[in-house]
Design an enzyme around this catalytic site. Sequence first.
Site, mmCIF file in Angstrom:
data_model
loop_
_atom_site.group_PDB
_atom_site.id
_atom_site.type_symbol
_atom_site.label_atom_id
_atom_site.label_comp_id
_atom_site.label_asym_id
_atom_site.label_seq_id
_atom_site.Cartn_x
_atom_site.Cartn_y
_atom_site.Cartn_z
ATOM 1 N N VAL A 127 -12.969 -19.623 -32.520
ATOM 2 C CA VAL A 127 -13.157 -21.062 -32.315
ATOM 3 C C VAL A 127 -11.996 -21.843 -32.922
ATOM 4 O O VAL A 127 -11.509 -22.813 -32.330
ATOM 5 C CB VAL A 127 -14.501 -21.512 -32.924
ATOM 6 C CG1 VAL A 127 -14.569 -23.032 -33.034
ATOM 7 C CG2 VAL A 127 -15.668 -20.995 -32.073
ATOM 8 N N GLU A 128 -11.549 -21.426 -34.095
ATOM 9 C CA GLU A 128 -10.522 -22.179 -34.801
ATOM 10 C C GLU A 128 -9.145 -22.056 -34.149
ATOM 11 O O GLU A 128 -8.440 -23.068 -33.992
ATOM 12 C CB GLU A 128 -10.439 -21.711 -36.258
ATOM 13 C CG GLU A 128 -11.648 -22.072 -37.105
ATOM 14 C CD GLU A 128 -11.784 -23.568 -37.327
ATOM 15 O OE1 GLU A 128 -10.774 -24.297 -37.201
ATOM 16 O OE2 GLU A 128 -12.912 -24.013 -37.614
ATOM 17 N N THR A 129 -8.747 -20.829 -33.780
ATOM 18 C CA THR A 129 -7.346 -20.642 -33.358
ATOM 19 C C THR A 129 -7.168 -19.680 -32.193
ATOM 20 O O THR A 129 -6.059 -19.215 -31.947
ATOM 21 C CB THR A 129 -6.496 -20.106 -34.536
ATOM 22 O OG1 THR A 129 -6.978 -18.803 -34.907
ATOM 23 C CG2 THR A 129 -6.539 -21.033 -35.721
ATOM 24 N N TYR A 315 -20.644 -27.529 -33.755
ATOM 25 C CA TYR A 315 -19.640 -26.534 -34.120
ATOM 26 C C TYR A 315 -20.325 -25.246 -34.559
ATOM 27 O O TYR A 315 -19.986 -24.147 -34.085
ATOM 28 C CB TYR A 315 -18.754 -27.063 -35.243
ATOM 29 C CG TYR A 315 -17.821 -26.025 -35.844
ATOM 30 C CD1 TYR A 315 -16.550 -25.841 -35.328
ATOM 31 C CD2 TYR A 315 -18.225 -25.232 -36.917
ATOM 32 C CE1 TYR A 315 -15.695 -24.872 -35.859
ATOM 33 C CE2 TYR A 315 -17.377 -24.268 -37.455
ATOM 34 C CZ TYR A 315 -16.118 -24.096 -36.926
ATOM 35 O OH TYR A 315 -15.288 -23.140 -37.453
#
Length: 332
Positions: A127-129, A315
């Site tokens: 999800v982040e990168t 999230y």
Amino acid sequence: MKQRQKFGFHVCASLLGALFLTAPVHADYSNAPGAQTLIAEMVAEHDFSAEELQTLFMGAERQQSILDAISRPAEKTKPWHEYREIFLTERREREGVEFFREHREALSRAQAETGVPAEVIVAIIGVETYYGRIAGSYDVIDALSTLAFDYPKRSKFFTSELKNFLLLSREQGMDPLSLKGSYAGAMGYGQFMPSSYRAYAIDFDGDELVDIWNNPTDAIGSVANYLAKHGWRGGEPVVSAATASDAAPQEAFEGGLKPSRSVQAFIDMGVTPEQQVDPEAMATAMKFELADGYEYWLGLQNLYVITRYNHSAMYAMSVFLLSQRIAAGVQA
């Protein structure tokens, strides 16, 4: 495109002079009141050189695109049925399975040592990168300076992060003008803010370096450590799908992110888990907007821990649902 000198703390006088001579002619933060206050504090509290910090902020530039981006986070502008589609894609699932298989040994060790499921670690990195592939293209010094000195709403927070970034750069022997991250100054595979990097990032491969920019093993260990330190309970569920009766009051869904009522209390209010959950466990009830209607969930302690990474129920749910798809893909 701007050209930057490499910067290292405790540079020699001749290099310091050269940096001044080659500094950009456009606006910088070297004379901003906030920067001057920060410089004085870093000198007094952490024995930095005022001249070196002055030079550093001559290389920091205000970025309007950063101010624009932080004013419209997806969590606040998109309904659930649109927000989740950003992360729950076939490609992100497929690449998550590939990342899991490639780093299975480090993930297994992280899970064994912290209790955090491997698929949750992978999902957060995904999800982040996008598994380290898209880790941010902003200069961290620009991002943190812009938000510290030109975003009054959260100036205190980003000024603190800027201080931590300076300390981190010195501790790790890094060039603060060369490090890249998100528009908010988050860094590496797991998008740690500087304070989180210093507090929770760990050397997980034993090479005596803590590198979450280029080392996926350190990133895996660091994400697991972050969740563990924030209260992850190994072996416990994260969330349960739920049904809500017509009599369920709206106040049942207004309790915030932190579990504040027992599962039994929610059952009494008309919000019933679909999975078997300890009725005495603490939970929070969530109501998410679909294209037609709503879906309901009961978030438990471990979902709350995921929100410590990003303070958004949507999230945390995206991370959880992606983790389940990755786990299923690995087992297929």
